[in-house]
Design a protein around this motif. Sequence first.
Motif, mmCIF file in Angstrom:
data_model
loop_
_atom_site.group_PDB
_atom_site.id
_atom_site.type_symbol
_atom_site.label_atom_id
_atom_site.label_comp_id
_atom_site.label_asym_id
_atom_site.label_seq_id
_atom_site.Cartn_x
_atom_site.Cartn_y
_atom_site.Cartn_z
ATOM 1 N N ARG A 134 80.675 37.395 72.206
ATOM 2 C CA ARG A 134 79.477 37.218 73.037
ATOM 3 C C ARG A 134 78.211 37.335 72.189
ATOM 4 N N GLU A 135 77.300 36.366 72.378
ATOM 5 C CA GLU A 135 76.004 36.458 71.701
ATOM 6 C C GLU A 135 75.252 37.630 72.339
ATOM 7 N N LEU A 136 74.631 38.458 71.515
ATOM 8 C CA LEU A 136 74.148 39.744 72.047
ATOM 9 C C LEU A 136 72.639 39.945 71.997
ATOM 10 N N MET A 219 84.423 24.510 77.732
ATOM 11 C CA MET A 219 84.802 24.814 79.117
ATOM 12 C C MET A 219 83.556 25.302 79.863
ATOM 13 N N TYR A 220 83.367 24.828 81.083
ATOM 14 C CA TYR A 220 82.259 25.336 81.885
ATOM 15 C C TYR A 220 82.557 26.772 82.300
ATOM 16 N N VAL A 221 81.500 27.548 82.411
ATOM 17 C CA VAL A 221 81.689 28.980 82.657
ATOM 18 C C VAL A 221 82.390 29.255 83.984
ATOM 19 N N ASP A 222 82.108 28.444 84.987
ATOM 20 C CA ASP A 222 82.756 28.684 86.289
ATOM 21 C C ASP A 222 84.255 28.416 86.191
ATOM 22 N N ASN A 223 84.623 27.373 85.455
ATOM 23 C CA ASN A 223 86.045 27.092 85.249
ATOM 24 C C ASN A 223 86.692 28.210 84.426
ATOM 25 N N CYS A 224 85.968 28.705 83.423
ATOM 26 C CA CYS A 224 86.517 29.760 82.570
ATOM 27 C C CYS A 224 86.815 31.017 83.404
ATOM 28 N N ALA A 225 85.898 31.346 84.321
ATOM 29 C CA ALA A 225 86.113 32.523 85.182
ATOM 30 C C ALA A 225 87.411 32.350 85.965
ATOM 31 N N MET A 226 87.652 31.109 86.397
ATOM 32 C CA MET A 226 88.869 30.829 87.175
ATOM 33 C C MET A 226 90.108 30.866 86.268
ATOM 34 N N GLN A 227 89.996 30.237 85.098
ATOM 35 C CA GLN A 227 91.154 30.178 84.186
ATOM 36 C C GLN A 227 91.573 31.566 83.696
ATOM 37 N N LEU A 228 90.588 32.476 83.571
ATOM 38 C CA LEU A 228 90.911 33.830 83.088
ATOM 39 C C LEU A 228 91.869 34.557 84.018
ATOM 40 N N VAL A 229 91.796 34.235 85.306
ATOM 41 C CA VAL A 229 92.736 34.880 86.229
ATOM 42 C C VAL A 229 93.924 33.980 86.576
ATOM 43 N N ARG A 230 93.815 32.684 86.268
ATOM 44 C CA ARG A 230 94.945 31.778 86.565
ATOM 45 C C ARG A 230 95.942 31.716 85.420
ATOM 46 N N ARG A 231 95.396 31.611 84.186
ATOM 47 C CA ARG A 231 96.278 31.439 83.033
ATOM 48 C C ARG A 231 95.612 32.058 81.791
ATOM 49 N N PRO A 232 95.477 33.403 81.780
ATOM 50 C CA PRO A 232 94.733 34.036 80.685
ATOM 51 C C PRO A 232 95.365 33.828 79.309
ATOM 52 N N ALA A 233 96.680 33.593 79.285
ATOM 53 C CA ALA A 233 97.363 33.464 77.993
ATOM 54 C C ALA A 233 96.972 32.182 77.247
ATOM 55 N N VAL A 239 83.967 31.877 72.791
ATOM 56 C CA VAL A 239 82.609 32.171 72.320
ATOM 57 C C VAL A 239 81.620 31.712 73.383
ATOM 58 N N THR A 240 80.649 32.563 73.659
ATOM 59 C CA THR A 240 79.691 32.197 74.696
ATOM 60 C C THR A 240 78.385 32.969 74.556
ATOM 61 N N GLU A 241 77.382 32.500 75.326
ATOM 62 C CA GLU A 241 76.062 33.126 75.220
ATOM 63 C C GLU A 241 76.056 34.466 75.967
ATOM 64 N N ASN A 242 74.927 35.142 75.860
ATOM 65 C CA ASN A 242 74.823 36.536 76.283
ATOM 66 C C ASN A 242 75.223 36.813 77.745
ATOM 67 N N THR A 243 74.598 36.123 78.677
ATOM 68 C CA THR A 243 74.835 36.429 80.097
ATOM 69 C C THR A 243 76.264 36.063 80.508
ATOM 70 N N PHE A 244 76.712 34.867 80.119
ATOM 71 C CA PHE A 244 78.078 34.465 80.475
ATOM 72 C C PHE A 244 79.075 35.454 79.862
ATOM 73 N N GLY A 245 78.810 35.859 78.626
ATOM 74 C CA GLY A 245 79.716 36.771 77.935
ATOM 75 C C GLY A 245 79.772 38.133 78.595
ATOM 76 N N ASP A 246 78.636 38.573 79.092
ATOM 77 C CA ASP A 246 78.563 39.863 79.777
ATOM 78 C C ASP A 246 79.517 39.857 80.975
ATOM 79 N N ILE A 247 79.426 38.781 81.750
ATOM 80 C CA ILE A 247 80.213 38.708 82.989
ATOM 81 C C ILE A 247 81.689 38.447 82.675
ATOM 82 N N LEU A 248 81.960 37.474 81.811
ATOM 83 C CA LEU A 248 83.364 37.123 81.523
ATOM 84 C C LEU A 248 84.111 38.272 80.846
ATOM 85 N N SER A 249 83.410 39.031 79.993
ATOM 86 C CA SER A 249 84.135 40.095 79.298
ATOM 87 C C SER A 249 84.505 41.224 80.261
ATOM 88 N N ASP A 250 83.675 41.468 81.269
ATOM 89 C CA ASP A 250 84.076 42.464 82.271
ATOM 90 C C ASP A 250 85.241 41.945 83.105
#
Length: 357
Positions: A134-136, A219-233, A239-250
């Motif tokens: 995440r860019e910080l 990947m668009y951030v909204d799709n990434c949020a979905m993919q993280l719970v659908r197929r995290p493997a 790599v992503t910018e600050n705000t998206f990274g904050d949310i996706l990493s949690d």
Amino acid sequence: MYKIAVLPGDGIGPEIVPEAVKVLEAVSRRAGIEFQFTEALVGGAAIDTRGIALPPETLELCRQSDAVLLGAVGGPKWDTLPPAERPETAALLPLRKELGLYANLRPAFLYDSLVEASPLKKEIVTGTDLIIVRELTGGLYFGAKKREQTAGGEMAYDTMYYSRAEIERIVRLAFAIARQRRCHLTSVDKANVLTTSRLWRDTVEDIKGEFPEVTVEHMYVDNCAMQLVRRPAQFDVIVTENTFGDILSDQASVLTGSIGMLPSASIGGAVALYEPCHGSAPDIAGQQKANPLATILSAAMMLKYSFKMDQAAAAVEAAVGRVLARGYRTPDLYVPGTQLVGTAEMGQLVRRELEEG
Ligand code: NAD
């Protein structure tokens, strides 16, 4: 000899940080490398003693060290302070800024024995082993912002700003990390809507030729949020910018069973900072209930990224894996049939595994 600044901070910080320090001491004995630890105040503990969340002597110690190990800061006692004086804003943000830490690395690795602790189904979450870069120090959190009364009513704005140079350095770092892992990079943006994202995407495209062994997808951030719970493997490095990274990493953090399992590294400057992803957990502070593994795994990241001791880092991670496989659990991970242990005991078990392994 490496100098390590140790900043336990608040809440569970003074319980979990000593366990990571003792693991580093065990590593130092095995590897024949000396670590010199110097402790300093930060956060609420520094406000109480020195009247300021990041005393100059703490910052100076960090600057003079080879790496910084931090627990967590903040708690209800300091929540009533003005926002600019609170431990989180007055200690963490300036510390990252002063040390030039522009990249935050958050691995989410699921130990086999913790599959049942994940809120996702076993067949979905098995094989999760990703790292979010995440860019910080740029983007929405640092751009011009204002809240004001106007003739048309109250208004507010924040500005998302990125220069090509800021994007290049974080993207190159992510490519380099991917090259040492499974050689797959997912760049996350919102290029269908945001101009900063289009610059981000173009920059990734321009840089990818420097790393021919790494495959890249956007990947668009909204799709990434979905993919993280659908197929995290499917993910290796994100790599992503600050705000998206904050949310996706949690979001990614819950995959691994407990926030008490998640380490992090903030790198980019001469001195890097290692800390667990969680906060000071005031609800369980002082009760030996905190899971020290996120802090111990943060120390493993220190070995890898600051001291280039990859083997020692892998040995610590493997020791954690063996302790979990033998069924030991702090309360955050406990399920019937496992062996409940406290903070210090968990730390001791990891050290024993490390020494015997
Ligand atoms: P938190 O991460 O401290 O706690 C959230 C929940 O997770 C709590 O139920 C807590 O008991 C549990 N938890 C956290 N770490 C754990 C561990 N190692 N083992 C077992 N359980 C654990 O988040 P919060 O409650 O929102 O914040 C508490 C304080 O920490 C606030 O003052 C907040 O501002 C601060 N904070 C600091 C940092 C930091 O220092 N980097 C980060 C986040 C929050």
